[in-house]
Scaffold this motif. Structure first.
Motif, PDB file in Angstrom:
ATOM      1  N   THR A 192       0.567  -1.222  -4.796  1.00 49.34           N
ATOM      2  CA  THR A 192       0.056  -2.468  -5.394  1.00 49.34           C
ATOM      3  C   THR A 192       0.300  -2.482  -6.894  1.00 49.34           C
ATOM      4  N   SER A 231      -2.651  -5.108   3.099  1.00 47.86           N
ATOM      5  CA  SER A 231      -3.533  -5.102   1.946  1.00 47.86           C
ATOM      6  C   SER A 231      -3.380  -6.393   1.160  1.00 47.86           C
ATOM      7  N   THR A 245      -1.922  -5.955  -2.355  1.00 45.51           N
ATOM      8  CA  THR A 245      -0.496  -5.636  -2.328  1.00 45.51           C
ATOM      9  C   THR A 245       0.314  -6.882  -2.003  1.00 45.51           C
TER      10      THR A 245
END
Length: 191
Positions: free
Chosen positions: A64, A118, A121
């Protein structure tokens, strides 16, 4: 001035991420363990367990952060009026490829993570992709940007990955990865 608990926690988390990044760069994902990260950050070996659920969560945080850095770089290129549209596009492609060359384990981690796993991300990668779409749109027109950007991203990733694995020797192809990126941009510009 005293440091709050939240500030201390944020500093510890960043130190853990920095230690994890160093381990990743040295030995790939297998070298990253939560205990080693804690030790490398100069905190207790169990500190990482208080900040990350598991190793996958820690690696996802690294991916990320990398995508956020790429997004900020692409956004800066989008805002740089001194670059021609093709020069801006080439600069963005080469920046991502250079990241792959300099930090291959991180680069592979960024592209190995499933995009649905995620939200942070996905958001960071989406920001980078949106900026990339703007750059491609300046070269081929907004209405044609998406398919051209998809082909260009796939080809640029392939060039970088082949270069990393040693399957793109310049003596065979008479071009290095930067020259191949130039050729990709040229081909896209011609439409």
């Amino acid at each position: 001035m005293s440091t709050t608990r939240a500030e201390t926690a944020a500093l510890t988390r960043q130190a853990l991420l920095d230690a994890a990044a160093e381990l990743l760069d040295r030995g790939g994902p297998d070298a990253v363990t939560l205990r080693e990260v804690g030790g490398g950050a100069g905190v207790s070996r169990s500190a990482a367990y208080r900040h990350f659920d598991d190793k996958d969560a820690l690696l996802m945080a690294l991916a990320t952060d990398a995508w956020a850095t790429v997004a900020a770089g692409v956004e800066a290129i989008v805002g740089d009026d001194s670059l021609s549209p093709t020069a801006a596009l080439r600069t963005a492609l080469e920046a991502v490829s250079d990241l792959g060359r300099a930090r291959p384990h991180l680069y592979r981690l960024m592209f190995a993570q499933p995009t649905t796993s995620s939200a942070p991300t996905v958001e960071a990668a989406g920001r980078a992709q949106d900026g990339f779409l703007v750059l491609v749109g300046r070269v081929v027109g907004v209405e044609r940007a998406r398919p051209f950007a998809g082909v260009l991203m796939a080809a640029a990733h392939g060039v970088t990955d082949l270069d990393l694995s040693g399957h793109l020797p310049p003596e065979k192809w008479h071009a290095d990865r930067h020259q191949l990126m130039d050729l990709l941009v040229e081909m896209i510009a011609r439409g």
